[in-house]
Design an enzyme around this catalytic site. Sequence first.
Site, mmCIF file in Angstrom:
data_model
loop_
_atom_site.group_PDB
_atom_site.id
_atom_site.type_symbol
_atom_site.label_atom_id
_atom_site.label_comp_id
_atom_site.label_asym_id
_atom_site.label_seq_id
_atom_site.Cartn_x
_atom_site.Cartn_y
_atom_site.Cartn_z
ATOM 1 N N THR A 206 0.841 -1.196 0.000
ATOM 2 C CA THR A 206 0.000 0.000 0.000
ATOM 3 C C THR A 206 0.877 1.247 0.000
ATOM 4 O OG1 THR A 206 -1.881 -1.027 1.081
ATOM 5 C CG2 THR A 206 -1.551 1.301 1.553
ATOM 6 N N ARG A 234 -14.602 -7.199 0.352
ATOM 7 C CA ARG A 234 -13.787 -6.795 1.513
ATOM 8 C C ARG A 234 -13.201 -5.386 1.324
ATOM 9 N NH1 ARG A 234 -8.212 -5.177 2.536
ATOM 10 N NH2 ARG A 234 -7.616 -5.930 4.575
ATOM 11 N N THR A 257 -0.323 1.328 6.756
ATOM 12 C CA THR A 257 -0.229 0.135 5.905
ATOM 13 C C THR A 257 -0.111 -1.083 6.812
ATOM 14 O OG1 THR A 257 1.041 -1.042 4.220
ATOM 15 C CG2 THR A 257 2.298 0.423 5.669
ATOM 16 N N GLY A 258 -0.744 -2.177 6.417
ATOM 17 C CA GLY A 258 -0.669 -3.379 7.239
ATOM 18 C C GLY A 258 -1.938 -4.197 7.141
HETATM 19 N N1 ASP Z 1 -3.774 -2.002 4.650
HETATM 20 C C1 ASP Z 1 -4.095 -2.598 3.389
HETATM 21 C C2 ASP Z 1 -5.403 -3.318 3.482
HETATM 22 O O1 ASP Z 1 -5.657 -3.951 4.486
HETATM 23 C C3 ASP Z 1 -3.052 -3.546 2.914
HETATM 24 C C4 ASP Z 1 -1.659 -2.983 2.801
HETATM 25 O O2 ASP Z 1 -1.250 -2.173 3.646
HETATM 26 O O3 ASP Z 1 -0.946 -3.328 1.864
HETATM 27 O O4 ASP Z 1 -6.150 -3.308 2.544
#
Ligand code: ASP
Length: 354
Positions: A206, A234, A257-258
């Site tokens: 992300t 989702r 991000t996470g």
């Molecule tokens: N936070 C993002 C999500 O859950 C994923 C990511 O950080 O890459 O969609």
Amino acid sequence: MAMQTLTTLITGLAGLALASLATTASAQEEDDPMEPRWSFAIHGGAGTLTRSDMTPEQDAAFRAALQEALDAGSEILGNGGTAMDAVTAAIVIMEDNPRFNAGKGAVFTWEGTNELDAAVMDGRTRAAGAVTGVKTVKNPILLALEVMKDGRHVFLSGAGAEEFAGEHGLELVDPSYFATEWRRMSLERMKVEKISALDVDIKFGTVGAVALDLEGNVAAGTSTGGMTGKRWGRIGDAPIIGAGTYADNRDCAVSATGDGEYFIRAGVARSICLGLRFAWESTRKASGEPLSADEVQAVADAVMADVEVLGGTGGVIVVSPFGPAVFSFNTEGMYRGRATSEGTNEVAIYDDEK
Ligand code: ASP
């Protein structure tokens, strides 16, 4: 009950901030606090990022991509541009780069499509725009910006968001534009090996940016393809205002991000902003002194610790009117960069880098 939880969190955060009051005064505090300054930070995802997992070529390519985005935003801020312009300019660059999980190069859904989420927030007015489940808009961050500017709604989804994009002249592309072979292979591996998105997406990709401009306004933006194999419509934290993205001139701007599910449950971005406000009001408001970088870091770390208690991994970038940008992550690395009007300009990947 919710109020009680919030009070407990805020009290804990203030305690942490107070505990770090004894730390050495940062260089920032010695600067003239009246001098207009800008500050900028970006991320390109967190995760299992160790030197042994990357070839020198991959390492260099990621650093160059981060530097390009960092420089684009920094130039805007240095020329007196707005925080929001810097945030969106940097994110467009990362959306267009297939190395990141946003725009081109986004992860695949269970059904083998790419569905994109994005959000922006302007700390001056707390105006926000967000989109989810977008399949044909080349730069979802620009669509989120358009939703914010339009102002009638904050969060648009799917077909409605695309109709809005068409009516507002956003650049549309064939859905195949977003697909990359390596992301398709990740989905296949997930299905064949029956592993979770967390195992296959060991590097969240992300992208996000946060900025403080010379006028003292902050802004935040985040853009993502979500998580590999996501199903049933989702939605992650990135487009949820208060979870993955938040900005308020009184406190800070945050992009996360996470594991989105945990960031939503912990209300990460808004919790950091509220924690900073409370820390400032309870310790410094009377003297008018800004919080130190260490104090800002303590508040961000406390909220990330809360994510970890739930079982989540990832990271945040935080810019506040109090000082330089901070990063907080509980993974082995985070693609990141920060720059300031005082001359800071650095990109980093691994957790042992400053
Ligand atoms: N936070 C993002 C999500 O859950 C994923 C990511 O950080 O890459 O969609």
